[in-house]
Design a protein around this motif. Structure first.
Motif, short mmCIF file in Angstrom:
data_model
loop_
_atom_site.label_atom_id
_atom_site.label_comp_id
_atom_site.label_asym_id
_atom_site.label_seq_id
_atom_site.Cartn_x
_atom_site.Cartn_y
_atom_site.Cartn_z
N LEU A 53 0.83 -1.23 -0.01
CA LEU A 53 -0.05 -0.04 -0.04
C LEU A 53 0.77 1.27 -0.11
O LEU A 53 1.58 1.51 0.98
N GLY A 54 0.59 2.22 -1.14
CA GLY A 54 1.41 3.34 -1.12
C GLY A 54 0.90 4.22 0.04
O GLY A 54 1.70 4.98 0.75
N LYS A 55 -0.46 4.59 -0.01
CA LYS A 55 -1.14 5.42 0.93
C LYS A 55 -2.26 4.75 1.48
O LYS A 55 -2.93 3.87 0.81
N PRO A 56 -2.62 5.31 2.66
CA PRO A 56 -4.08 4.46 3.04
C PRO A 56 -5.10 4.75 2.03
O PRO A 56 -6.00 4.01 1.96
N SER A 57 -5.10 5.64 1.32
CA SER A 57 -6.20 5.76 0.15
C SER A 57 -5.88 4.96 -1.35
O SER A 57 -6.77 5.08 -1.98
N SER A 58 -4.70 4.46 -1.14
CA SER A 58 -4.17 3.75 -2.56
C SER A 58 -4.94 2.47 -2.52
O SER A 58 -5.22 1.92 -1.39
N PRO A 59 -5.07 1.98 -3.93
CA PRO A 59 -5.59 0.72 -4.05
C PRO A 59 -4.62 -0.35 -3.62
O PRO A 59 -3.75 -0.13 -3.57
N LYS A 60 -5.25 -1.62 -3.54
CA LYS A 60 -4.72 -2.66 -3.09
C LYS A 60 -3.52 -2.99 -4.12
O LYS A 60 -3.59 -2.97 -5.40
N GLY A 61 -2.27 -2.93 -3.63
CA GLY A 61 -1.06 -3.38 -4.53
C GLY A 61 -0.52 -2.29 -5.31
O GLY A 61 0.51 -2.73 -6.02
N SER A 62 -0.66 -1.30 -4.87
CA SER A 62 -0.66 -0.11 -5.69
C SER A 62 1.07 0.40 -5.69
O SER A 62 1.53 0.86 -6.65
N LEU A 63 1.77 -0.05 -4.55
CA LEU A 63 3.21 0.26 -4.32
C LEU A 63 3.97 -0.66 -5.21
O LEU A 63 5.02 -0.13 -5.41
N ALA A 64 3.50 -1.91 -5.32
CA ALA A 64 4.41 -2.75 -6.18
C ALA A 64 5.83 -3.03 -5.65
O ALA A 64 6.70 -3.38 -6.46
N CYS A 65 5.83 -2.86 -4.38
CA CYS A 65 7.02 -3.42 -3.95
C CYS A 65 7.45 -4.71 -3.85
O CYS A 65 8.62 -5.12 -3.75
N ASN A 66 6.61 -5.68 -4.04
CA ASN A 66 6.92 -7.07 -4.12
C ASN A 66 7.67 -7.45 -5.09
O ASN A 66 8.41 -8.55 -5.16
N SER A 67 7.49 -6.71 -6.49
CA SER A 67 8.17 -7.40 -7.42
C SER A 67 9.79 -6.66 -7.33
O SER A 67 10.62 -7.74 -7.81
N THR A 68 9.88 -5.74 -6.90
CA THR A 68 11.21 -5.36 -6.48
C THR A 68 11.91 -6.43 -5.60
O THR A 68 13.15 -6.95 -5.68
#
Length: 421
Positions: A53-68
């Motif tokens: 989650l990028g921000k509380p208001s962001s959609p699920k998976g938006s940060l995409a950190c798991n790919s990194t």
């Protein structure tokens, strides 16, 4: 004892799987904490989890950190909301049996950080994840728990969240050490003040990073921007290094932004210098002009600032993807520091892969991370705890391969005999 810099020993131990300590990483992000253990020949990552989650208001998976994370660690984190997940079910999904050796739990620091004005009044709901860590301790039963967060975790208005966790840990027999540190004292080329927590189960002797660095100091040049970024190809904003796709920064969205930066002096210049350079006042933003009118320069002194070559970088925060968000501009080149440059300054090795389609997210993966240069040292301390007095880290054991820090940068100021085991 072989050095952790012995690559053949590292590969052999990993391949054989012999004598490896098991690690699970919660709130794993882009892998900053995990990588320090992954790079050590004595640990094996057994599982990781992050909600992305990028921000509380962001959609699920938006940060995409798991790919990194996956690109560097070779295992895929489970995408799960750790505020509601069933700890035993998560453990089973990872294929892990308790007890494990090391549990890393680094909940988001956004709700604690003093840089967020809302935190002076509101207790962010994410802060409760610190206290909830105890349910994962119960499920995984780690011999060692490690946590990193903003300094306000220990001394801010909402420090009661950590106080609750500490009491719960101590009631289960853990010995807890919590301290704030400027991480440049451990070789990071950045002034980054963070809270570090180590808790050890009954039967193990508590050891800390302070213990590992006892009788040791650093050369002055070891933590400078100049040393860290040496050898990188010069670039213009928006240009990509053909040999390294992470060595790139965004194009400027307007000519005024580029013009503003072009007028800020090299090597540590600030937006306040616009007041004294020819034509500089024409590039003041409305917020800058209000600050000038009030004669108050303390609220945002570093925006649009350049880094200085012969000092450590300033704190790299999660929103470091724009020159207007802090002192993130290159010391000489007219652009934001690249993903690779900020990664290096936050202790990532030069070959670390930052994945995803969003350049802004790649910057967030860096700003959110525990510096791997430091987590490698934390891993060395955990091995010391788990293995006993003879495993006190050597200077070489504190140097993450692929980073700017070298064993010769660490000065032995006391003989080994003068340091308690």
């Amino acid at each position: 004892m072989p050095s952790q810099l012995d690559v053949s020993d590292h590969d052999a131990r990993k391949t054989a799987g012999a004598g490896l300590y098991q690690v699970v990483d919660l709130f794993s992000g882009g892998g900053g904490m995990s990588y320090g253990f992954h790079a050590s020949p004595y640990f094996e990552l057994k599982g990781a989890a992050d909600a992305q989650l990028g921000k509380p208001s962001s959609p699920k998976g938006s940060l995409a950190c798991n790919s990194t994370y996956s690109a560097n660690m070779g295992i895929s984190p489970i995408e799960v909301d750790l505020s509601t997940a069933d700890p035993a079910a998560l453990r089973d999904a990872m294929g892990v049996e308790a007890p494990i050796d090391v549990l890393s739990a680094c909940p988001p620091c956004t709700g604690f950080s003093r840089t967020n004005a809302k935190n002076h009044l509101n207790d962010d709901h994410r802060n409760s994840l610190v206290g909830r860590t105890i349910v994962y301790v119960d499920a995984f039963q780690p011999k060692v728990l490690v946590m990193e967060n903003a300094r306000e975790l220990l001394q801010g208005r909402w420090a009661h969240h950590f106080t609750l966790l500490q009491k719960d840990l101590e009631s289960r027999g853990y010995t807890v050490h919590a301290e704030t540190h400027f991480l440049n004292s451990f070789g990071l080329p950045q002034v980054r003040e963070r809270a570090l927590v180590i808790a050890v189960a009954e039967g193990f002797q508590l050891r800390t990073l302070e213990n590992a660095w006892e009788g040791r100091s650093l050369t002055k040049e070891a933590t400078t921007v100049r040393r860290a970024l040496a050898g990188l190809k010069p670039l213009q904003a928006g240009e990509v290094d053909g040999d390294d796709p992470s060595h790139t920064s965004p194009r400027f969205s307007s000519e005024s932004t580029l013009g503003r930066l072009q007028r800020i002096p090299h090597d540590g210049g600030s937006w306040r210098d616009l007041l004294s350079v020819t034509g500089g006042q024409d590039y003041l933003t409305p917020a800058m002009q209000r600050s000038v009118d009030r004669r108050d320069f303390g609220s945002f002194p570093d925006v649009y600032g350049r880094m200085a070559w012969d000092r450590p970088a300033p704190t790299i925060k999660r929103e470091c993807a724009h020159v207007g968000n802090g002192r993130y501009s290159h010391p000489e080149q007219d652009r934001l520091c690249t993903v690779r440059e900020l990664g290096i300054l936050n202790g990532f090795p030069r070959d670390y892969k930052f994945e995803g389609t969003s350049l802004s997210n790649k910057y967030r993966h860096i700003g959110d991370a525990v510096p791997p240069l430091v987590s490698f040292q934390i891993a060395a301390v955990c091995r010391w705890i788990l293995s006993g007095p003879e495993a006190r880290p050597s200077a070489e054991d504190l140097v993450l391969p692929g980073t700017h820090l070298l064993p010769k940068d660490i000065i032995e100021t006391l003989p080994v005999q003068a340091i308690a085991a």
